[in-house]
Design a protein around this motif. Structure first.
Motif, short mmCIF file in Angstrom:
data_model
loop_
_atom_site.label_atom_id
_atom_site.label_comp_id
_atom_site.label_asym_id
_atom_site.label_seq_id
_atom_site.Cartn_x
_atom_site.Cartn_y
_atom_site.Cartn_z
N LEU A 188 0.59 -0.94 -0.08
CA LEU A 188 -0.35 -0.42 0.05
C LEU A 188 0.81 1.29 -0.13
O LEU A 188 1.64 1.36 1.28
CB LEU A 188 -0.35 0.12 1.32
N PHE A 189 0.86 2.24 -0.96
CA PHE A 189 2.04 2.97 -0.85
C PHE A 189 1.30 4.48 -0.90
O PHE A 189 -0.64 4.29 -1.92
CB PHE A 189 2.43 2.99 -2.27
N LEU A 190 1.36 5.32 -0.23
CA LEU A 190 0.93 6.24 0.24
C LEU A 190 1.99 7.45 0.40
O LEU A 190 3.29 7.33 -0.18
CB LEU A 190 0.46 6.06 1.57
N PRO A 191 2.08 9.19 -0.21
CA PRO A 191 0.01 9.25 -0.67
C PRO A 191 0.80 9.54 -2.34
O PRO A 191 -0.77 10.40 -2.59
CB PRO A 191 0.09 10.65 0.37
N ASP A 192 1.09 9.46 -2.54
CA ASP A 192 1.78 10.08 -3.92
C ASP A 192 0.86 8.91 -4.64
O ASP A 192 2.38 8.22 -5.07
CB ASP A 192 2.96 11.11 -4.22
N LYS A 193 0.29 9.10 -5.31
CA LYS A 193 -0.20 8.12 -6.96
C LYS A 193 0.87 7.99 -7.57
O LYS A 193 0.91 6.94 -8.57
CB LYS A 193 -1.38 8.18 -6.98
N HIS A 194 0.96 9.11 -8.34
CA HIS A 194 2.11 9.13 -9.14
C HIS A 194 3.37 8.87 -8.83
O HIS A 194 4.39 7.79 -10.40
CB HIS A 194 2.36 10.77 -9.91
N LEU A 195 4.00 8.80 -7.79
CA LEU A 195 5.46 8.12 -7.66
C LEU A 195 5.22 7.06 -7.32
O LEU A 195 6.32 5.73 -7.91
CB LEU A 195 5.78 9.18 -6.12
N GLY A 196 4.32 6.33 -7.11
CA GLY A 196 3.96 5.04 -6.74
C GLY A 196 3.77 4.25 -7.84
O GLY A 196 4.55 2.78 -8.30
N GLU A 197 3.24 4.73 -8.65
CA GLU A 197 2.63 3.68 -10.29
C GLU A 197 4.18 4.08 -11.23
O GLU A 197 4.44 3.36 -12.05
CB GLU A 197 1.88 5.55 -11.03
N ASN A 198 5.06 5.44 -11.25
CA ASN A 198 6.47 5.35 -11.97
C ASN A 198 7.16 4.50 -11.19
O ASN A 198 8.22 4.83 -12.04
CB ASN A 198 6.36 6.34 -11.31
N GLY A 235 -4.31 10.11 -3.90
CA GLY A 235 -3.19 11.44 -3.30
C GLY A 235 -2.07 12.36 -4.37
O GLY A 235 -1.91 10.98 -5.22
N TYR A 236 -1.97 13.45 -4.67
CA TYR A 236 -1.26 14.13 -4.99
C TYR A 236 -0.52 15.19 -4.81
O TYR A 236 -1.34 16.15 -4.06
CB TYR A 236 -2.34 13.92 -6.91
N CYS A 237 0.41 15.82 -5.72
CA CYS A 237 1.21 16.75 -5.23
C CYS A 237 0.51 17.81 -6.07
O CYS A 237 0.76 17.32 -7.10
CB CYS A 237 2.35 17.19 -5.41
#
Length: 375
Positions: A188-198, A235-237
């Motif tokens: 479970l990666f929080l809170p930035d979905k874009h960093l997690g996806e990359n 979540g995202y920046c």
């Protein structure tokens, strides 16, 4: 230069709020303010160290003893002997500094309004509720390991430690994923979905991700979510999500031969369109290593782009989205007038805006940070 633009609702962003300052600090002229800051620093001497995040405006970083990204600055504070650490950043950064500095050091945030919106997208109640749903949906022989990006509050770092997880930065997120999959079956990666996806894409797991939206009651079912190996928090920046592939295409059209580097908090398609992706430290090093006359378009917060152009005038440094780029609203709250105020208050023996993480939370958060250092 014409650039691709996109619509943004400026009413969503909170601008400088000087109303919390004593009246005599609200309308300081730059020259007077600079003199007063320098005078206070001379009087305080080695008792104070000032940290300036890369995203801060020039009027803050010009007074900083150290300039860098969040965790790097916290380490500088921990390595110093200063009694007071003035953090020109946002709340979670000041918390991180409090976690790793000595107990006799005090961390001060010039403005308590400087609160990162992305960190606020993963608060304890939301995460606890999601964790309860996800863990119940797991098979009996499966474990899920939480990873939180450094850009999160101390209570989330503590939560991750308590559940066997850890903290990561944008430069070591892939190692954190590897650590987590050695310990468990899901992340479970929080809170930035874009960093997690990359990061998942970097590890060849692009097809094994799903987003978890805590605000959507009819969103992804927990049982369906845990069928995936990587669950990305919604979540995202707000700065990095504004970049679009249109911006990359436009800057290449306007500046043939330009190189593009973006932060991994950007959308996946923007990272794919760029020449490189990297942390703020990576971006700084890339420009420092560039040949004179090279052109680099930077996909990150606008103040860092401006700093890099001043620091490396031999390189053509451009904001990726041109005049459409905006600064970080949370960082903007550290108005230099606040810096003058907290310093002059220290001269008078008054401590303002001290950031203190609760002892038990601090101990657990330090465990999550220590696990990051192990990798």
């Amino acid at each position: 230069m014409e650039t691709a633009t996109f619509e943004t609702d400026l009413s969503l962003f909170k601008y400088d709020n000087l109303e919390q300052l004593p009246p005599e600090y609200r309308e300081l002229e730059e020259n007077e303010r600079t003199e007063r800051i320098e005078s206070a620093l001379d009087e305080l001497g080695d008792d104070v160290v000032i940290l300036g995040h890369n995203y801060q405006r020039r009027e803050i970083v010009e007074h900083a003893d150290f300039i860098g990204d969040s965790y790097q600055l916290s380490k500088e504070a921990a390595d110093s002997d200063a009694e007071y650490v003035i953090f020109g950043g946002v709340t979670f950064m000041a918390e991180s500094a409090d976690i790793i500095t000595d107990d006799d050091q005090k961390v001060i945030l010039p403005s308590m309004e400087a609160s990162c919106p992305m960190a606020g997208m993963a608060e304890a109640l939301q995460v606890d509720a999601a964790w309860a749903e996800l863990t119940v949906a797991l098979d009996d022989d499966e474990d899920i390991i939480p990873i939180t990006y450094m850009n999160s509050y101390a209570d989330l770092k503590a939560f991750c430690a308590e559940q066997g997880g850890l903290v990561c930065t944008s430069s070591n997120a892939h190692k954190a994923f590897e650590y987590a999959f050695e310990k468990g079956d899901k992340v479970l990666f929080l809170p930035d979905k874009h960093l997690g996806e990359n990061t998942a894409h970097r590890l060849g797991m692009a097809d094994e991700t799903v987003e978890w939206d805590p605000w959507d009651a009819e969103g992804t079912d927990a049982a369906a979510a845990v069928e995936n190996d990587v669950i990305l928090w919604e979540g995202y920046c707000q700065v990095h999500e504004r970049f679009r592939t249109d911006h990359v295409e436009q800057v290449r059209a306007d500046h043939p031969g330009a190189n593009v580097i973006v932060h991994p908090e950007c959308r996946r398609e923007v990272v794919e369109a760029a020449d490189r992706a990297g942390s703020t430290a990576d971006i700084c090093q890339t420009v420092a290593d560039a040949e004179p006359g090279d052109t680099w378009a930077i996909g990150t917060e606008i103040h860092l782009t401006h700093h890099l152009q001043r620091w490396h005038p031999e390189v053509n440094v451009l904001p990726l989205c041109g005049d459409a780029c905006m600064d970080c609203n949370a960082m903007r709250q550290i108005d230099p007038n606040y810096l003058a105020w907290v310093l002059e208050e220290l001269v008078e023996g008054r401590e303002r805006n001290v950031i203190e993480v609760a002892p038990e939370e601090k101990d657990l958060a330090r465990v999550a940070l220590d696990r990051m250092l192990e990798i």
